[in-house]
Scaffold this motif. Structure first.
Motif, short mmCIF file in Angstrom:
data_model
loop_
_atom_site.label_atom_id
_atom_site.label_comp_id
_atom_site.label_asym_id
_atom_site.label_seq_id
_atom_site.Cartn_x
_atom_site.Cartn_y
_atom_site.Cartn_z
N MET A 36 2.12 9.03 -5.34
CA MET A 36 2.74 10.55 -5.02
C MET A 36 3.51 11.24 -6.06
SD MET A 36 4.41 12.20 -1.54
CE MET A 36 5.62 10.18 -1.77
N ALA A 37 4.91 10.65 -6.78
CA ALA A 37 5.28 10.82 -7.64
C ALA A 37 5.04 10.55 -8.72
CB ALA A 37 6.43 9.67 -8.05
N LEU A 38 4.08 10.29 -9.20
CA LEU A 38 3.35 10.68 -10.80
C LEU A 38 2.35 12.65 -10.39
CD1 LEU A 38 1.46 8.05 -12.10
CD2 LEU A 38 3.14 9.26 -13.88
N GLU A 39 1.36 12.13 -8.97
CA GLU A 39 1.14 13.65 -9.57
C GLU A 39 1.93 14.95 -9.06
OE1 GLU A 39 -2.09 15.11 -5.73
OE2 GLU A 39 -2.37 12.64 -5.83
N THR B 181 0.49 -1.28 -0.21
CA THR B 181 0.03 0.11 -0.14
C THR B 181 0.73 1.43 0.17
OG1 THR B 181 -1.64 -1.28 1.03
CG2 THR B 181 -1.57 1.06 1.38
N ILE B 182 2.03 1.41 0.79
CA ILE B 182 2.61 2.11 0.50
C ILE B 182 3.17 2.58 0.00
CG2 ILE B 182 4.96 3.45 2.33
CD1 ILE B 182 3.79 2.09 5.15
N ALA B 183 3.97 1.51 -0.95
CA ALA B 183 4.81 1.36 -2.20
C ALA B 183 3.69 2.34 -3.15
CB ALA B 183 5.24 0.58 -2.75
N GLY B 184 2.44 1.84 -3.76
CA GLY B 184 1.30 2.21 -4.50
C GLY B 184 1.29 3.45 -4.16
N GLN C 74 9.86 3.05 -10.92
CA GLN C 74 10.10 1.25 -10.63
C GLN C 74 9.02 0.65 -9.32
OE1 GLN C 74 14.34 0.62 -10.93
NE2 GLN C 74 14.36 1.71 -12.92
N ALA C 75 8.21 0.32 -9.79
CA ALA C 75 7.51 -0.31 -8.73
C ALA C 75 8.44 -1.69 -7.81
CB ALA C 75 6.33 -1.49 -9.51
N GLU C 76 9.75 -2.68 -8.53
CA GLU C 76 10.11 -2.94 -7.71
C GLU C 76 10.67 -2.64 -5.92
OE1 GLU C 76 12.00 -6.81 -9.38
OE2 GLU C 76 10.29 -6.81 -10.91
N ARG C 77 11.66 -0.88 -7.40
CA ARG C 77 12.65 -0.55 -6.40
C ARG C 77 11.69 0.21 -5.25
NH1 ARG C 77 17.78 1.37 -7.00
NH2 ARG C 77 17.76 0.55 -8.95
N SER C 78 10.62 0.36 -5.79
CA SER C 78 10.07 1.61 -4.62
C SER C 78 9.14 0.28 -4.16
CB SER C 78 8.76 1.90 -5.03
OG SER C 78 7.85 1.66 -5.47
N LEU C 79 8.60 -1.08 -4.27
CA LEU C 79 8.51 -1.73 -3.12
C LEU C 79 10.00 -2.12 -1.57
CD1 LEU C 79 6.31 -3.66 -1.49
CD2 LEU C 79 6.69 -5.21 -3.42
N ALA C 80 10.22 -2.25 -2.98
CA ALA C 80 12.08 -2.89 -2.00
C ALA C 80 12.10 -1.67 -1.16
CB ALA C 80 12.80 -3.18 -2.92
N GLY C 81 12.22 -0.17 -1.47
CA GLY C 81 12.26 0.51 -1.08
C GLY C 81 11.75 0.87 1.08
N VAL C 82 10.38 0.62 0.65
CA VAL C 82 10.06 0.75 1.47
C VAL C 82 10.15 -0.41 2.79
CG1 VAL C 82 6.95 0.56 2.38
CG2 VAL C 82 7.78 1.56 0.04
N GLN C 83 9.83 -1.90 1.85
CA GLN C 83 10.24 -2.85 2.79
C GLN C 83 11.35 -3.18 3.99
OE1 GLN C 83 9.87 -5.76 -0.43
NE2 GLN C 83 7.76 -6.66 -0.25
#
Length: 155
Positions: A21-24, A13-16, A31-40
């Motif tokens: 936010m970055a788009l808006e 959810t946070i990565a989403g 990058q979906a994988e990188r942003s999820l890995a950063g949150v995790q």
């Protein structure tokens, strides 16, 4: 509304939210994988910071991240508020105000923290007005950055 520390189950959810936010705010795709890995990674390593989430009816509707900066001038940490996001349908309903109030109260109880900071897009006047209404003041600092050559963080 319930405020709580984020847990590993909140990572997607946070990565989403971060991608939205970055788009808006910047018109950039993360990058979906990188942003999820950063949150995790942050969720696994509290030395990096922490996330707070706001829930309504069991659904996360907003979040923010806090990271740490050491100030030798003040002999204390600044807490940087970052990755602020509130779902569009939950905006203007006090979600960020509640999250900010919670973090501010945490700072008040922790003598090792000397203050709160955040950065905001220079064109985001609505957010700037919100931060000012909460008692934050614009500083004289500008933010500069240099990304690692060849690194690609955006989609």
């Amino acid at each position: 509304m319930t405020l709580r520390s984020a847990e590993p189950r909140d990572a997607e959810t946070i990565a989403g939210f971060n991608r939205a936010m970055a788009l808006e705010t910047e018109g950039r795709g993360l990058q979906a994988e990188r942003s999820l890995a950063g949150v995790q990674r942050l969720l696994r390593d509290p030395a990096l910071g922490f996330y707070l989430v706001a829930e309504r009816a069991g659904q996360v509707v907003g979040c923010l991240m806090v990271t740490f900066e050491w100030s030798d001038w003040r002999n204390g940490h600044f807490w940087w508020i970052q990755s602020v996001y509130v779902q569009p349908e939950a905006r203007r309903q006090g979600v960020f105000r509640a999250l900010y109030g919670h973090v501010s109260a945490m700072v008040d109880r922790d003598e090792s923290v000397c203050g709160l900071r955040l950065y905001v897009e220079s064109s985001n006047v609505r957010a700037q007005a919100t931060y000012g209404a909460l008692g934050m003041a614009r500083t004289h600092y500008l933010v500069f950055e240099q990304e690692r050559p060849g690194a690609s963080y955006f989609a």
